[in-house]
Design a protein around this motif. Structure first.
Motif, mmCIF file in Angstrom:
data_model
loop_
_atom_site.group_PDB
_atom_site.id
_atom_site.type_symbol
_atom_site.label_atom_id
_atom_site.label_comp_id
_atom_site.label_asym_id
_atom_site.label_seq_id
_atom_site.Cartn_x
_atom_site.Cartn_y
_atom_site.Cartn_z
ATOM 1 N N LEU A 488 -2.767 9.392 3.072
ATOM 2 C CA LEU A 488 -2.344 9.507 1.678
ATOM 3 C C LEU A 488 -0.944 8.926 1.486
ATOM 4 C CD1 LEU A 488 -3.655 13.104 0.835
ATOM 5 C CD2 LEU A 488 -4.408 10.972 -0.233
ATOM 6 N N ARG A 489 -0.053 9.224 2.425
ATOM 7 C CA ARG A 489 1.305 8.640 2.363
ATOM 8 C C ARG A 489 1.231 7.121 2.500
ATOM 9 N NH1 ARG A 489 2.637 13.102 5.707
ATOM 10 N NH2 ARG A 489 2.548 11.746 7.550
ATOM 11 N N ARG A 490 0.322 6.650 3.366
ATOM 12 C CA ARG A 490 0.203 5.206 3.578
ATOM 13 C C ARG A 490 -0.304 4.507 2.314
ATOM 14 N NH1 ARG A 490 0.133 2.004 8.255
ATOM 15 N NH2 ARG A 490 0.542 -0.109 7.488
ATOM 16 N N VAL A 491 -1.195 5.141 1.580
ATOM 17 C CA VAL A 491 -1.676 4.563 0.318
ATOM 18 C C VAL A 491 -0.517 4.382 -0.660
ATOM 19 C CG1 VAL A 491 -3.056 5.044 -1.746
ATOM 20 C CG2 VAL A 491 -4.066 5.337 0.507
ATOM 21 N N GLN A 492 0.340 5.395 -0.777
ATOM 22 C CA GLN A 492 1.498 5.291 -1.672
ATOM 23 C C GLN A 492 2.435 4.172 -1.225
ATOM 24 O OE1 GLN A 492 3.182 9.234 -1.613
ATOM 25 N NE2 GLN A 492 1.644 10.079 -3.002
ATOM 26 N N GLU A 493 2.652 4.062 0.063
ATOM 27 C CA GLU A 493 3.520 2.995 0.569
ATOM 28 C C GLU A 493 2.931 1.615 0.289
ATOM 29 O OE1 GLU A 493 3.881 3.907 4.675
ATOM 30 O OE2 GLU A 493 5.148 5.684 4.380
ATOM 31 N N GLU A 494 1.629 1.478 0.486
ATOM 32 C CA GLU A 494 0.979 0.181 0.252
ATOM 33 C C GLU A 494 0.991 -0.181 -1.223
ATOM 34 O OE1 GLU A 494 0.074 -2.051 2.386
ATOM 35 O OE2 GLU A 494 0.625 -0.793 4.082
ATOM 36 N N GLU A 495 0.874 0.812 -2.106
ATOM 37 C CA GLU A 495 0.936 0.536 -3.548
ATOM 38 C C GLU A 495 2.298 -0.038 -3.924
ATOM 39 O OE1 GLU A 495 -2.152 3.932 -5.290
ATOM 40 O OE2 GLU A 495 0.005 4.319 -5.227
ATOM 41 N N VAL A 496 3.370 0.503 -3.331
ATOM 42 C CA VAL A 496 4.707 -0.033 -3.582
ATOM 43 C C VAL A 496 4.831 -1.460 -3.049
ATOM 44 C CG1 VAL A 496 7.162 0.252 -3.052
ATOM 45 C CG2 VAL A 496 5.769 2.259 -3.599
ATOM 46 N N LYS A 497 4.290 -1.711 -1.866
ATOM 47 C CA LYS A 497 4.358 -3.049 -1.279
ATOM 48 C C LYS A 497 3.576 -4.069 -2.103
ATOM 49 C CE LYS A 497 5.040 -1.432 3.485
ATOM 50 N NZ LYS A 497 4.441 -1.351 4.850
ATOM 51 N N VAL A 498 2.426 -3.669 -2.633
ATOM 52 C CA VAL A 498 1.639 -4.571 -3.478
ATOM 53 C C VAL A 498 2.404 -4.906 -4.752
ATOM 54 C CG1 VAL A 498 -0.422 -4.704 -4.935
ATOM 55 C CG2 VAL A 498 -0.621 -3.918 -2.577
ATOM 56 N N ARG A 499 3.048 -3.899 -5.346
ATOM 57 C CA ARG A 499 3.824 -4.138 -6.562
ATOM 58 C C ARG A 499 4.978 -5.097 -6.288
ATOM 59 N NH1 ARG A 499 5.619 0.790 -7.515
ATOM 60 N NH2 ARG A 499 3.548 1.461 -8.123
ATOM 61 N N GLU A 500 5.665 -4.892 -5.178
ATOM 62 C CA GLU A 500 6.768 -5.779 -4.822
ATOM 63 C C GLU A 500 6.277 -7.198 -4.538
ATOM 64 O OE1 GLU A 500 8.524 -3.833 -1.511
ATOM 65 O OE2 GLU A 500 9.692 -2.405 -2.736
ATOM 66 N N ALA A 501 5.111 -7.320 -3.896
ATOM 67 C CA ALA A 501 4.552 -8.647 -3.614
ATOM 68 C C ALA A 501 4.180 -9.371 -4.902
ATOM 69 C CB ALA A 501 3.332 -8.514 -2.709
ATOM 70 N N ARG A 502 3.693 -8.640 -5.895
ATOM 71 C CA ARG A 502 3.370 -9.255 -7.193
ATOM 72 C C ARG A 502 4.629 -9.749 -7.884
ATOM 73 N NH1 ARG A 502 -0.961 -4.658 -9.238
ATOM 74 N NH2 ARG A 502 -2.762 -5.444 -8.064
ATOM 75 N N ALA A 531 -0.562 -15.532 -0.081
ATOM 76 C CA ALA A 531 -1.243 -15.010 1.114
ATOM 77 C C ALA A 531 -0.774 -13.593 1.433
ATOM 78 C CB ALA A 531 -0.982 -15.942 2.294
ATOM 79 N N ARG A 532 0.543 -13.348 1.302
ATOM 80 C CA ARG A 532 1.060 -11.993 1.567
ATOM 81 C C ARG A 532 0.495 -10.989 0.567
ATOM 82 N NH1 ARG A 532 5.872 -14.831 2.618
ATOM 83 N NH2 ARG A 532 6.661 -14.437 0.516
ATOM 84 N N LEU A 533 0.396 -11.389 -0.703
ATOM 85 C CA LEU A 533 -0.152 -10.485 -1.716
ATOM 86 C C LEU A 533 -1.613 -10.160 -1.421
ATOM 87 C CD1 LEU A 533 -0.039 -8.933 -4.356
ATOM 88 C CD2 LEU A 533 -0.484 -11.076 -5.575
ATOM 89 N N GLN A 534 -2.386 -11.162 -1.055
ATOM 90 C CA GLN A 534 -3.793 -10.921 -0.730
ATOM 91 C C GLN A 534 -3.928 -9.986 0.474
ATOM 92 O OE1 GLN A 534 -5.576 -14.769 -0.176
ATOM 93 N NE2 GLN A 534 -5.451 -15.322 -2.356
ATOM 94 N N ALA A 535 -3.063 -10.172 1.471
ATOM 95 C CA ALA A 535 -3.101 -9.296 2.645
ATOM 96 C C ALA A 535 -2.729 -7.863 2.273
ATOM 97 C CB ALA A 535 -2.157 -9.839 3.720
ATOM 98 N N ARG A 536 -1.693 -7.707 1.429
ATOM 99 C CA ARG A 536 -1.283 -6.362 0.995
ATOM 100 C C ARG A 536 -2.389 -5.677 0.195
ATOM 101 N NH1 ARG A 536 2.513 -4.719 4.350
ATOM 102 N NH2 ARG A 536 4.402 -6.002 4.308
ATOM 103 N N GLU A 537 -3.018 -6.426 -0.713
ATOM 104 C CA GLU A 537 -4.094 -5.846 -1.519
ATOM 105 C C GLU A 537 -5.287 -5.451 -0.649
ATOM 106 O OE1 GLU A 537 -3.403 -8.061 -5.845
ATOM 107 O OE2 GLU A 537 -4.748 -8.953 -4.358
ATOM 108 N N LYS A 538 -5.589 -6.270 0.364
ATOM 109 C CA LYS A 538 -6.682 -5.930 1.266
ATOM 110 C C LYS A 538 -6.363 -4.671 2.065
ATOM 111 C CE LYS A 538 -9.516 -7.890 4.987
ATOM 112 N NZ LYS A 538 -9.739 -9.080 5.847
ATOM 113 N N GLU A 539 -5.107 -4.581 2.529
ATOM 114 C CA GLU A 539 -4.686 -3.385 3.286
ATOM 115 C C GLU A 539 -4.754 -2.145 2.408
ATOM 116 O OE1 GLU A 539 -3.118 -1.908 7.054
ATOM 117 O OE2 GLU A 539 -4.140 -3.734 6.377
#
Length: 585
Positions: A488-502, A531-539
């Motif tokens: 659950l914590r990892r999902v929140q972290e990945e959401e922040v990373k996806v937003r930053e990548a966008r 490519a980084r955004l696609q990888a973050r979204e996939k993760e």
């Protein structure tokens, strides 16, 4: 605005309607719109061999965003300063340029574009960012907060909180849309309708119960005055105190202090809002977007006290003919929902134009949230009707202009603005005038909200103690609980990373757009960012799937009940309101 009395202004408020004509996709194609020297629009339908003329307050042609802003939205600034709650809605068929008018073309709202403009407003920016920047320039000491709401398939979501679901309710009738039972308070015979309001629910039973209460109260007052006295004067539809004031609960408020803040805000809205491509538009908005701007400013340059104003910018989803857009599956269902909510909006406008006693605001979430803009005498409302001049869209253009024509038939809402720069005016439909000291009203409202927050937190704690919040089962294996918490914590972290990548990708695209010629280094940076955004979204999708599977395991996790989520949204809403009021002091 004409001055009729010392210390007061009288204004006839109906809905101001402007038309913006999108440039033709090709200079060689024929147009279905002809404009006379007097500004009259004539739409010619060659398929049906018909034509019809329309007349509006202003017609804007071309792609110049600054010119369009000056003609359509700049007058709202004066209305805002005079004490009115202002609303601007963009209406039209899909691909007619609504989002382009309100925000600008995709990817234009970036910090890079602000730097490249060198202190000026970027040329491509639309109405919303220009309005906010003009408000900040109008009073350097002003405080601006904004929230963004998406209405997707008749349900509201918070665009600043990863589309967190919101609820719509009204304090007066005790209604909740999106969770919990529906109750009409103050009527012993009123029934509870368990469950949520389905899309398109007109809530007839609640309306009949409220109407009956009003009739009983009116009858009791007349009896108390005298049995032989009769009142033949026409009654207003509903005055301000009787209206059911609908509003969303729990949305996030973001402070806007500079052009960079406005760019980040709009870019987050653009990246989070639901959109899809089809035959008529590469990026078609599949939801209505409502941006609420809360402003605290000085009514005059010499005023010492701050007054609070509200501005609502609405980018409506475009109506579309499925046969032309060619959408299927989910996109087809989205189009049906959009057309349904716009049909309800048309019914509301027609009922207002004919002065019907019952206006079907409750038939959709959109019309509930627009009620104050359409029916409040202290609201100044403008519509920009976006149309496409191509002959293929002649019927859709005529329908949009017919909607604009109906808007002009809505009767004026006459009110008087009393008091001067440091006092804010209020007004009722029956002509009673009053004014209040903003400092006193702000302090009183703050005290009330603090008390409401204390009560809401108590209810939230009680709900948690009753086991209504999300929790892990006591018999669940400790190892599985630990893994789920980590995911659950990892999902929140990945959401922040996806937003930053966008954000990073949007800035790089803006930087690459400003370069002359082909710059291989910038193009490589854009490709790497994609490519980084696609990888973050996939993760992120992988972790979301893992969490969903873990939460579905029986005896491991119990999600929060609706009553707990409602209390949680109310606490979040009150905390945001209190923070905003304290910033406005």
């Amino acid at each position: 605005m004409t001055n009729n009395a010392p210390g007061g202004n009288e204004t006839d408020h109906n809905i101001n309607v402007c038309v913006r004509i999108r440039p033709q996709r090709s200079a060689s194609t024929a147009t279905c719109i002809n404009i006379s020297r007097r500004g009259e629009l004539t739409v010619e339908n060659t398929t049906r061999n018909t034509s019809k003329s329309y007349s509006f307050s202003s017609v804007v042609q071309g792609s110049n965003q600054e010119f369009a802003y000056n003609q359509i939205a700049r007058p709202l600034l004066e209305q805002l300063r005079c004490g009115y709650s202002c609303t601007l809605c963009a209406y039209g068929q899909t691909s007619s340029g609504k989002t382009h008018s309100v925000f600008g073309p995709p990817g234009c709202l970036t910090v890079t574009s602000v730097a490249q403009a060198q202190g000026e407003v970027p040329d491509e920016w639309g109405i919303f960012p220009r309005l906010v920047l003009d408000i900040l320039k109008m009073d350097p000491s002003s405080v601006v907060h904004a929230s963004a709401i998406e209405i997707y398939q008749d349900m509201p979501y918070d665009l600043l909180a990863d589309r967190a679901p919101l609820s719509v309710g009204t304090k007066r009738a005790g209604l909740k849309v999106g969770g919990g039972p529906v109750t009409v308070h103050g009527n012993d015979r009123a029934s509870n309708h368990c469950g949520t309001h389905p899309p398109g629910c007109s809530c007839r039973k609640c309306f009949e119960a409220i109407t009956k209460m009003k009739a009983m109260e009116t009858a009791a007052r007349r009896v108390s005055v005298g049995k032989n006295r009769t009142d033949q004067s026409p009654q207003p539809r509903q005055n301000k105190q009787q209206q059911d004031q609908f509003a969303t609960v729990g949305e996030t408020l973001q402070k806007l202090e500079s052009a960079e803040d406005v760019a980040r805000f709009a870019l987050l809205v653009e990246g989070t809002r639901t959109s899809v491509g089809h035959a008529l538009n590469d990026r078609s908005s599949r939801s209505h977007c409502l941006v609420n701007v809360h402003v605290a400013l000085r009514a005059t340059s010499s005023a010492k006290k701050m007054v609070r104003r509200k501005l609502l910018i609405v980018d409506l989803a475009g109506s579309e003919r499925i046969a032309k857009s060619g959408v299927e599956g989910v996109a087809r269902h989205q189009a049906t929902s959009i057309n349904g909510s716009l049909t309800v909006l048309g019914k509301v406008i027609r009922a207002l134009s004919l002065s019907h006693r019952h206006v079907p605001y409750r038939d959709s979430t959109l019309t509930m949230l627009l009620r104050k803009s359409l029916d409040d005498p202290m609201a100044s409302t403008s519509f920009v009707i976006n149309v496409a001049p191509d002959t293929d869209h002649a019927e859709e253009t005529a329908c949009s202009l017919e909607f604009g024509k109906n808007l002009t038939k809505v009767p004026p809402r006459t009110c008087r603005v009393v008091g001067g720069g440091e006092r804010s005016a209020t007004c009722t439909d029956n002509g009673i005038e009053s004014s209040s000291d903003p400092d006193t009203s702000t302090e009183n409202e703050l005290e009330i909200l603090v008390e409401q927050l204390r009560v809401a937190k108590t209810k939230l704690a009680q709900a948690d103690s009753r086991g209504q919040g999300e929790q892990f089962d006591l018999t669940a294996p400790e190892g599985e609980v630990r893994v789920l918490k980590r995911n659950l914590r990892r999902v929140q972290e990945e959401e922040v990373k996806v937003r930053e990548a966008r954000f990073e990708l949007a800035e790089l695209r803006a930087l690459c757009k400003g370069c002359v010629g082909d710059d291989n280094s910038n193009l490589k940076k854009v490709a790497a960012a994609e490519a980084r955004l696609q990888a973050r979204e996939k993760e992120l999708r992988n972790y979301q799937d893992i969490v969903a599977r873990q939460q579905s395991i029986r005896g491991l996790f119990r999600p929060a009940m609706d009553v707990y989520k409602t209390c949680e949204r109310e606490v979040r809403h009150l905390e945001a309101r209190i923070g905003m009021l304290r910033a406005h002091r």
